[in-house]
Design a protein around this motif. Structure first.
Motif: not given
Length: 297
Positions: A134, A137-138, A158, A161, A163, A275-277
């Protein structure tokens, strides 16, 4: 006006702890890096670094700017990626992270399918647990991650982000046959408060599910043995060394083990997500999501 290359240098100082390290990261000389950082301070009108003869550290203003700069630079990279991909999944770059179990079960085959369909897509993979994925990703270090969290425990932060659900994997209680309660009904974890427990090695983060779940059941588990491998956990249970929470899908043999459904706390499940931005325009993410969803289910 803030200039991206100067922000990159400041972030590199934070990551490496020195101007020389930041210069090496940026591919320039320490003198040039120091000059660019000085211009950044001059433009803002506030000191960002406290320089000593042999060290440098961020001021409070520098720390605040680094925190914002990571997001800004990740957004700039996403914008560049969007222009490069030009609305197609077959070009550009896709950086994926996943934890080991998901990688073995469906992530690696999904990546193989993506490579066969899109040989021009630059695919990279990193094995990461959710507590590392996580933040990556950020920070813009990866584009997408297969992560997990346990219900009913509180979920991760989150913010920024998004999901998509992939799979819900229920947990059961693995016990030696002598500890199997009379009757066929589900078990209450509180009934095993005095037992020896087997749990993963991590004492915090997403891996500390045994500690968190038993605490929610009203007691502190007496953890005598720790192992990350499901096979090792099951072997310890079969040897009558303790009991363990384990994913039902991880149990391929019941020899020497009794598996108990859990009545309280109710519905202990490991939920897997992609999970992605938020707002990432990379079209390869949508295709990967479809591929992972199909293979996970």
């Amino acid at each position: 006006m803030l200039v991206a290359r100067r922000l990159h240098l400041l972030v590199a100082v934070a990551d490496t702890g020195s101007i020389a390290g930041a210069a090496a990261t940026a591919g320039c000389s320490p003198a040039a890096a120091s000059q660019q950082l000085g211009i950044l301070e001059s433009d803002l009108g506030v000191p960002l670094l406290e320089r000593a003869a042999r060290s440098v550290r961020l001021t409070h203003a520098g720390e605040v700017l680094v925190e914002r700069a990571r997001t800004i630079l990740a957004d700039l990279e996403a914008a560049e990626q969007a222009a490069l991909t030009a609305g197609t999944a077959g070009h550009g770059r896709l950086r994926l992270a996943a934890f080991p179990t998901a990688t073995t079960r469906f992530v690696a085959p999904a990546l193989g399918a993506m490579r066969r369909r899109h040989p021009g897509l630059q695919l990279t993979f990193t094995e990461l647990e959710p507590e590392a994925a996580l933040p990556a990703l950020r920070a813009g270090e990866i584009d997408v991650a297969v992560t997990h969290q346990y219900a009913p425990l509180p979920g991760p932060d989150l913010r920024g982000l998004v999901q998509s659900p992939l799979l819900a994997d229920p947990m059961v209680l693995a016990v030696p046959p002598r500890l199997r309660p009379a009757g066929d009904g589900p078990a209450r974890l509180a009934d095993f408060a005095d037992a020896e427990w087997i749990a993963a090695r991590a004492a915090s983060g997403f891996q500390a599910v045994t500690e968190s779940v038993t605490r929610a059941a009203g007691f502190e588990a007496r953890i005598s043995h720790r192992a990350d491998s499901n096979q090792a956990v099951l072997a310890l249970v079969a040897a009558d060394l303790g009991i363990a929470l384990i994913l039902r899908s991880a149990v391929t043999s019941h020899a020497g083990i009794a598996l108990l459904d859990i009545a309280e706390p109710s519905r202990i499940v490991r939920q897997m997500h992609l999970t992605s931005r938020a707002g990432d325009p990379n079209p390869a993410i949508s295709e990967l999501r479809r591929e992972l969803t199909r293979r996970a289910r």
